[in-house]
Design a protein around this motif. Structure first.
Motif, mmCIF file in Angstrom:
data_model
loop_
_atom_site.group_PDB
_atom_site.id
_atom_site.type_symbol
_atom_site.label_atom_id
_atom_site.label_comp_id
_atom_site.label_asym_id
_atom_site.label_seq_id
_atom_site.Cartn_x
_atom_site.Cartn_y
_atom_site.Cartn_z
ATOM 1 N N PRO A 296 48.530 -1.548 31.573
ATOM 2 C CA PRO A 296 47.971 -1.530 30.472
ATOM 3 C C PRO A 296 46.182 -1.810 30.840
ATOM 4 C CG PRO A 296 49.936 -2.778 30.184
ATOM 5 C CD PRO A 296 49.671 -1.395 31.322
ATOM 6 N N VAL A 297 46.622 -2.259 31.655
ATOM 7 C CA VAL A 297 45.205 -3.235 32.180
ATOM 8 C C VAL A 297 44.044 -1.494 32.287
ATOM 9 C CG1 VAL A 297 43.806 -3.583 34.788
ATOM 10 C CG2 VAL A 297 45.440 -4.769 34.035
ATOM 11 N N ILE A 298 44.715 -0.115 33.480
ATOM 12 C CA ILE A 298 43.675 0.742 33.492
ATOM 13 C C ILE A 298 43.756 1.975 31.992
ATOM 14 C CG2 ILE A 298 44.287 3.788 34.619
ATOM 15 C CD1 ILE A 298 45.854 2.925 36.787
ATOM 16 N N GLY A 299 44.678 1.048 31.006
ATOM 17 C CA GLY A 299 44.061 1.854 29.552
ATOM 18 C C GLY A 299 43.119 0.714 29.306
ATOM 19 N N ALA A 300 42.917 -0.195 29.288
ATOM 20 C CA ALA A 300 41.743 -1.121 29.092
ATOM 21 C C ALA A 300 40.696 -0.715 29.157
ATOM 22 C CB ALA A 300 42.049 -2.662 29.136
ATOM 23 N N VAL A 301 40.566 -0.702 30.880
ATOM 24 C CA VAL A 301 39.356 -0.377 31.556
ATOM 25 C C VAL A 301 38.794 1.075 31.393
ATOM 26 C CG1 VAL A 301 38.498 0.672 33.734
ATOM 27 C CG2 VAL A 301 40.200 -1.094 33.749
ATOM 28 N N ALA A 302 39.505 2.055 30.569
ATOM 29 C CA ALA A 302 39.440 3.473 30.492
ATOM 30 C C ALA A 302 38.897 3.288 28.600
ATOM 31 C CB ALA A 302 40.418 4.510 30.539
ATOM 32 N N MET A 303 39.887 2.126 28.204
ATOM 33 C CA MET A 303 38.811 2.190 27.037
ATOM 34 C C MET A 303 37.628 1.415 27.015
ATOM 35 S SD MET A 303 41.034 -0.290 24.115
ATOM 36 C CE MET A 303 40.198 -1.699 24.846
ATOM 37 N N THR A 304 37.422 0.612 27.062
ATOM 38 C CA THR A 304 36.062 -0.408 27.741
ATOM 39 C C THR A 304 35.581 1.072 28.438
ATOM 40 O OG1 THR A 304 37.612 -2.409 28.440
ATOM 41 C CG2 THR A 304 35.244 -2.082 28.497
ATOM 42 N N MET A 305 34.631 1.780 29.110
ATOM 43 C CA MET A 305 34.413 2.360 29.735
ATOM 44 C C MET A 305 33.688 3.354 27.758
ATOM 45 S SD MET A 305 34.609 2.734 33.694
ATOM 46 C CE MET A 305 34.418 1.528 35.116
ATOM 47 N N LEU A 306 34.899 3.943 27.958
ATOM 48 C CA LEU A 306 34.877 5.039 27.164
ATOM 49 C C LEU A 306 34.279 4.526 25.701
ATOM 50 C CD1 LEU A 306 38.146 6.986 27.092
ATOM 51 C CD2 LEU A 306 35.584 8.170 27.882
ATOM 52 N N LEU A 307 33.838 3.676 25.118
ATOM 53 C CA LEU A 307 33.473 2.570 24.105
ATOM 54 C C LEU A 307 32.619 2.716 23.889
ATOM 55 C CD1 LEU A 307 36.716 0.231 22.661
ATOM 56 C CD2 LEU A 307 36.087 2.771 21.534
ATOM 57 N N ASN A 308 31.686 1.815 25.359
ATOM 58 C CA ASN A 308 30.660 1.627 25.596
ATOM 59 C C ASN A 308 29.589 2.602 25.423
ATOM 60 O OD1 ASN A 308 30.323 -2.072 27.112
ATOM 61 N ND2 ASN A 308 32.422 -1.340 26.697
ATOM 62 N N ILE A 309 29.967 3.528 26.394
ATOM 63 C CA ILE A 309 28.942 5.235 26.491
ATOM 64 C C ILE A 309 29.451 5.160 24.416
ATOM 65 C CG2 ILE A 309 29.053 7.167 25.836
ATOM 66 C CD1 ILE A 309 31.380 7.476 28.533
ATOM 67 N N GLY A 310 29.775 5.281 23.690
ATOM 68 C CA GLY A 310 29.458 5.637 22.419
ATOM 69 C C GLY A 310 28.511 3.855 21.524
ATOM 70 N N ALA A 311 29.156 3.032 21.975
ATOM 71 C CA ALA A 311 28.662 1.429 21.653
ATOM 72 C C ALA A 311 27.011 1.288 21.934
ATOM 73 C CB ALA A 311 29.136 -0.004 21.984
ATOM 74 N N GLY A 312 26.413 1.713 23.162
ATOM 75 C CA GLY A 312 25.416 1.323 24.065
ATOM 76 C C GLY A 312 24.225 2.489 23.874
ATOM 77 N N GLN A 313 24.738 4.069 23.839
ATOM 78 C CA GLN A 313 23.657 4.855 22.603
ATOM 79 C C GLN A 313 23.829 4.442 21.513
ATOM 80 O OE1 GLN A 313 22.467 7.581 23.877
ATOM 81 N NE2 GLN A 313 23.503 7.028 26.082
ATOM 82 N N PHE A 314 24.470 4.254 21.090
ATOM 83 C CA PHE A 314 24.322 3.349 19.270
ATOM 84 C C PHE A 314 23.507 1.992 18.666
ATOM 85 C CE2 PHE A 314 25.630 1.051 15.746
ATOM 86 C CZ PHE A 314 25.289 1.843 14.299
ATOM 87 N N VAL A 315 23.432 1.532 19.928
ATOM 88 C CA VAL A 315 22.296 0.608 19.554
ATOM 89 C C VAL A 315 21.303 0.914 20.421
ATOM 90 C CG1 VAL A 315 22.335 -1.749 20.760
ATOM 91 C CG2 VAL A 315 24.799 -1.557 19.752
#
Length: 467
Positions: A296-315
Motif C-alpha cells: 500500500p505504501v509503494i502504491g501510495a507513493v507511486a500514486m502521489t508522484m503520478l498525480l502530482n505530475i498532472g496536477a503540477g502541470q495543470f496548476v
C-alpha cells in the motif's frame, strides 16, 4: 521519581539526531524523516540500541506541545493579505490540486481494503503537502525569485485553510458518533469556532495587539505560549482537536503588529518541541508492521508522484506558466510530512486500524527523503525531458532541409546543363538568367536555414526557458 536514565537516553537521542542531521544536510534531506528514524531506532520494537524509557507519559505530553507549536506556527505564518488579494486564483489553483489528490486518496483507501474512516484519513495523508518542507526547500534551493514560487506558496496557503476545515470534520467523524443530530451539532460548533477565529484574525488584529504591550521578552513569550496551549485545549474540548485550536490562535496573533517578534521567538520553540513530536512518532512505529503495509505504501507513493505530475502541470498552465515551472512545482509540492503524521496520531487515538500509523510513517519517510532529492534536481530533470523534445524538433527541421536541398540543386543542375553548350558571351541574357536562378536558389536555402534556426530557438525558449 528519578528522571536521570530518561534524561540520559533523550540526550543521546538528540545527539544522534544532530549527527544524522548533519549527514542529511549534505544530501539535502529535511529534519522530519531524520527525527522519525532516530525514534524508530530507539523504539522498543526495533531492539537496535539498549535504550528504554522508564516513564513515557511526559514524552507524549511534550510531543503534544510539539504538535501545538507546529500548527501554531502554521497559523502564524499564514499570509491573509496575500490570500484575500488573490483569493479567486488561489482557491482555483489550490482547490484543484487538493481535489485531484483527495479524490484519488479516498479511492485508494477503499482499494487497499480499509474502512470508510480509514479511507478518509488516508485521503488526507496523501492529499496535502508539508508547508514546512516546501518553504524550507524554496529557501535552500534559492527559488524564492522564480516565477512559479508565488503559485506554489499560494497552493500551500489554500492547503492550510483546507487542513483547518478537514481536521474539524475528521475529528467529528473519528469521534465515533453515529446519531445524526449530535454529529450535526458537533460540526456546527466546529465551524462556528472556525468562523469566529477567522473573523477575529481578519478584523480584530488591532485589539488583540493591546494584549502584548510589554517590553519584557520573558512575559511576552509566556503569554503567546500560554495562549497557544490554552486554545489547543479549547479546540480539544470543542471537539475540533488541539491542533486546530493552536492553528487558529496562531492565525489571530499573526494578524497583530507583533507577528514578526512572536515568529522570531516561536520558531526555535517549534523546532525543539516539534523534534519531540516526530521522535515520539518514530518511537511508536513497529517495524514488524511494515511488511503488511509495504505494498500500500509503494502504491501510495507511486500514486502521489503520478498525480502530482498532472496536477503540477495543470496548476502551472492555469497560472500561465510553462512546462519547466510545472515540473518545479510538482517535485516541491509532492513532499509530505507533519500533517500526515498528525492525522495518523488522531486515527490511532480514535482506535482505527493500527496499520495506519505504520503506513503513514513509512509513506512520510519515503516521500520526505525522495521529495527534496527530486526538488534539488528538478531543473536537470526538466532539461533532460525537454531537451529530448528540442532534439526532435531540430531533427525534423534538418530532415526537411535535406528534402528541400536536393530539389534546389537539381533545378540548378538542369539549367546549367541546358546552357552548357553556349559559348561565353554568346547569349548574355541566358547567362544573366542562369545567374539569377542560382542566386535565388541559394538565397532561398539560406532563408530556410535561418527560419529553421529561429524555430528551434523559439522552441527551446518555450520549453526550457519559459516559467
Amino acid at each position: 521519581m528519578h528522571f536521570g536514565p530518561d534524561l540520559l537516553v533523550l540526550g543521546i537521542l538528540f545527539v544522534i539526531a544532530y549527527v544524522l542531521g548533519r549527514l542529511g544536510k549534505a544530501i539535502g534531506l529535511p529534519a522530519i524523516p531524520i527525527y522519525m528514524v532516530v525514534g524508530l531506532l530507539a523504539s522498543p520494537n526495533f531492539h537496535l540500541f539498549p535504550l528504554d524509557f522508564i516513564h513515557t507519559d511526559y514524552i507524549e505530553l511534550i510531543a503534544v506541545f510539539g504538535l501545538i507549536m507546529l500548527l501554531f506556527s502554521l497559523g502564524l505564518e499564514f499570509d491573509q493579505d496575500e490570500f484575500f488579494a488573490n483569493a479567486g486564483k488561489l482557491i482555483i489553483s489550490g482547490g484543484s490540486y487538493i481535489a485531484i489528490n483527495m479524490i484519488a486518496g479516498f479511492a485508494f483507501g477503499f482499494l487497499v481494503g480499509w474502512g470508510t474512516r480509514e479511507a478518509l484519513v488516508i485521503a488526507g495523508i496523501t492529499a496535502t503537502s508539508s508547508s514546512a518542507i516546501v518553504t524550507k526547500l524554496l529557501i535552500e534551493l534559492n527559488r524564492l525569485a522564480n516565477r512559479e514560487t508565488p503559485m506554489i506558496l499560494g497552493v500551500t496557503v489554500v492547503e492550510d485553510i483546507f487542513i483547518a476545515i478537514y481536521l474539524a470534520i475528521v475529528s467529528v467523524v473519528l469521534s465515533g458518533e453515529t446519531a445524526i443530530w449530535p454529529v450535526i451539532g458537533k460540526l456546527g460548533i466546529a465551524f462556528l469556532f472556525l468562523v469566529v477565529m477567522f473573523s477575529v484574525a481578519r478584523f480584530g488584529g488591532k485589539w488583540v495587539s493591546r494584549l502584548f504591550r510589554t517590553k519584557d521578552d520573558e512575559l511576552f513569550t509566556i503569554l503567546f505560549f500560554g495562549l497557544a496551549i490554552a486554545f489547543g485545549g479549547i479546540g480539544e474540548i470543542l471537539g475540533v482537536t488541539d491542533a486546530i485550536g493552536a492553528f487558529l490562535i496562531g492565525l489571530v496573533l499573526g494578524a497583530t503588529r507583533y507577528r514578526n517578534k512572536i515568529e522570531h521567538i516561536a520558531i526555535p520553540m517549534r523546532d525543539v518541541f516539534g523534534a519531540f513530536f516526530f521522535l515520539n512518532f518514530g518511537l511508536g512505529l513497529d517495524p514488524s508492521q511494515f511488511p503488511e503495509v509495504i505494498w500500500p505504501v509503494i502504491g501510495a507513493v507511486a500514486m502521489t508522484m503520478l498525480l502530482n505530475i498532472g496536477a503540477g502541470q495543470f496548476v502551472a498552465k492555469l497560472n500561465g506558466l510553462g512546462v519547466q515551472a510545472g515540473i518545479n512545482a510538482t517535485v516541491i509540492l509532492q513532499n509530505r510530512g507533519e500533517f500526515a503524521l498528525i492525522l495518523a496520531t488522531l486515527a490511532l487515538a480514535a482506535g482505527l486500524d493500527p496499520r495506519i500509523q505504520a503506513f503513514a510513517g513509512l509513506y512520510v519517510l519515503i516521500m520526505a527523503v525522495a521529495g527534496p532529492i527530486l526538488a534539488a534536481n528538478s531543473e536537470k530533470i526538466g532539461g533532460a525531458l525537454l531537451g529530448t523534445k528540442k532534439k526532435r524538433l531540430a531533427a525534423a527541421a534538418q530532415q526537411a532541409k535535406r528534402e528541400r536541398d536536393p530539389m534546389l540543386l537539381e533545378e540548378i543542375a538542369l539549367v546549367e546543363a541546358a546552357t552548357a553548350t553556349l559559348s561565353p558571351g554568346e547569349n548574355s541574357g541566358t547567362e544573366e538568367y542562369v545567374d539569377r536562378v542560382v542566386e535565388q536558389a541559394n538565397s532561398q536555402s539560406d532563408a530556410e536555414h535561418r527560419r529553421d534556426s529561429d524555430r528551434n530557438s523559439d522552441a527551446a525558449r518555450g520549453t526550457n526557458g519559459e516559467y
